[in-house]
Design a protein around this motif. Structure first.
Motif, mmCIF file in Angstrom:
data_model
loop_
_atom_site.group_PDB
_atom_site.id
_atom_site.type_symbol
_atom_site.label_atom_id
_atom_site.label_comp_id
_atom_site.label_asym_id
_atom_site.label_seq_id
_atom_site.Cartn_x
_atom_site.Cartn_y
_atom_site.Cartn_z
ATOM 1 N N ILE A 1 41.791 34.993 31.051
ATOM 2 C CA ILE A 1 41.752 34.551 32.126
ATOM 3 C C ILE A 1 42.629 33.035 32.117
ATOM 4 C CG2 ILE A 1 39.833 32.430 33.310
ATOM 5 C CD1 ILE A 1 37.694 33.840 30.437
ATOM 6 N N GLU A 2 43.576 33.140 31.306
ATOM 7 C CA GLU A 2 44.665 32.611 31.676
ATOM 8 C C GLU A 2 45.383 33.192 32.512
ATOM 9 O OE1 GLU A 2 43.643 29.406 27.559
ATOM 10 O OE2 GLU A 2 44.865 31.177 27.463
ATOM 11 N N LEU A 3 45.419 33.904 31.572
ATOM 12 C CA LEU A 3 46.931 34.879 32.771
ATOM 13 C C LEU A 3 46.471 35.034 33.994
ATOM 14 C CD1 LEU A 3 49.092 36.494 32.759
ATOM 15 C CD2 LEU A 3 48.446 39.004 31.474
ATOM 16 N N LEU A 4 45.524 35.776 34.273
ATOM 17 C CA LEU A 4 45.240 35.740 35.531
ATOM 18 C C LEU A 4 44.312 34.838 36.204
ATOM 19 C CD1 LEU A 4 41.601 37.695 34.652
ATOM 20 C CD2 LEU A 4 44.118 39.070 35.877
ATOM 21 N N GLY A 5 44.275 33.676 35.679
ATOM 22 C CA GLY A 5 44.528 32.505 36.863
ATOM 23 C C GLY A 5 46.029 31.811 37.056
ATOM 24 N N HIS A 6 46.606 32.586 35.978
ATOM 25 C CA HIS A 6 48.950 32.505 36.106
ATOM 26 C C HIS A 6 49.290 33.624 37.803
ATOM 27 C CE1 HIS A 6 52.909 31.959 36.635
ATOM 28 N NE2 HIS A 6 52.870 32.672 36.028
ATOM 29 N N LEU A 7 48.813 34.691 37.285
ATOM 30 C CA LEU A 7 48.664 35.488 38.246
ATOM 31 C C LEU A 7 48.414 35.258 39.551
ATOM 32 C CD1 LEU A 7 48.402 38.770 35.944
ATOM 33 C CD2 LEU A 7 50.260 37.612 36.541
ATOM 34 N N TRP B 1 32.756 42.227 32.170
ATOM 35 C CA TRP B 1 33.413 40.852 32.088
ATOM 36 C C TRP B 1 34.636 40.804 32.893
ATOM 37 C CZ3 TRP B 1 33.124 43.472 27.229
ATOM 38 C CH2 TRP B 1 34.056 44.515 26.751
ATOM 39 N N ILE B 2 35.487 41.633 33.135
ATOM 40 C CA ILE B 2 36.788 41.649 34.113
ATOM 41 C C ILE B 2 36.277 40.853 35.634
ATOM 42 C CG2 ILE B 2 38.422 43.054 35.068
ATOM 43 C CD1 ILE B 2 38.634 44.330 32.577
ATOM 44 N N PRO B 3 35.164 41.342 36.424
ATOM 45 C CA PRO B 3 34.725 40.481 36.985
ATOM 46 C C PRO B 3 35.194 39.127 37.254
ATOM 47 C CG PRO B 3 34.205 42.576 37.546
ATOM 48 C CD PRO B 3 35.156 42.858 36.092
ATOM 49 N N GLU B 4 33.916 38.773 35.726
ATOM 50 C CA GLU B 4 33.697 37.308 36.155
ATOM 51 C C GLU B 4 34.962 36.941 35.246
ATOM 52 O OE1 GLU B 4 30.637 35.002 32.342
ATOM 53 O OE2 GLU B 4 30.836 37.229 32.241
ATOM 54 N N MET B 5 36.349 37.192 34.975
ATOM 55 C CA MET B 5 37.038 36.580 34.038
ATOM 56 C C MET B 5 37.739 36.096 35.549
ATOM 57 S SD MET B 5 38.402 38.849 30.869
ATOM 58 C CE MET B 5 39.976 38.359 30.669
ATOM 59 N N ILE B 6 37.978 37.434 36.907
ATOM 60 C CA ILE B 6 38.569 37.275 37.644
ATOM 61 C C ILE B 6 38.103 35.860 38.607
ATOM 62 C CG2 ILE B 6 39.229 38.099 39.811
ATOM 63 C CD1 ILE B 6 39.246 41.430 38.718
#
Length: 184
Positions: A154-160, A67-72
């Motif tokens: 997902i929220e953290l990735l959005g911030h990063l 799921w990590i590519p989808e989260m990104i």
């Protein structure tokens, strides 16, 4: 439980709720999770996609899978190394360096100080990936384990990936990494 995508995780919430007599709460939780995902999508909807390499392991390197590519993607990035829904293979540092990442995210699990120390042991290889920004994240349940915490990830990735569009979640530890000896 066999979950390989974010959609399957959301379905699993319902299945588990139905199996243990908490169907209404499960549907409510799924709705809350989907609303949080929609907020991230909306915040980054007009942003330029950021090229990302997510590494779950450094020695040997292993990119984020399942799921990590989808989260990104939801967070406004393009995972240039991982394939959604698949168990990621080990890859070589040279292969990763050819992908021209903008951001490198290290998510091997364990504590943030341990991840940072491990990253410094491999810094030359990480730097060769080309990412202008490199981050270490701590919470493995938000990336490596199927469940509602993936939405925190997902929220953290959005911030990063888009710090000007999404505030950092208050429940996630992360650190920007720099070349050893670099100031700032």
């Amino acid at each position: 439980m066999r979950v390989a995508t974010l959609s399957e995780m959301l379905e699993e919430v319902i299945r588990l709720g139905e199996s243990n007599g908490t169907k209404d709460q499960a549907h409510e939780l799924r709705g809350e999770l989907e609303a949080r995902i929609a907020l991230v999508r909306a915040a980054v909807g007009n942003a330029t996609s950021t090229r990302v390499i997510a590494l779950e392991r450094l020695n040997p390197p292993r990119v984020g899978g399942f799921w990590i590519p989808e989260m990104i993607s939801i967070a406004g990035g393009e995972d240039v190394a991982g394939d959604p829904g698949l168990n990621p293979p080990e890859v070589g540092w040279g292969e990763l360096a050819s992908l021209n990442a903008d951001v490198v995210i290290l998510m091997p699990g364990g504590s943030l100080p341990d991840t940072r120390a491990h990253a410094m042991e491999h810094w030359e290889r990480i730097a060769a990936l080309g990412g202008a920004r490199v981050f270490a994240v701590e919470d493995p349940a938000a990336f490596n384990q199927p469940g509602p915490r993936l939405v925190d990830g997902i929220e953290l990735l959005g911030h990063l990936l888009h710090p000007d569009l999404i505030d950092p979640p208050g429940n996630m530890l992360f650190a920007a990494l720099r070349r050893p000896g670099a100031s700032g």
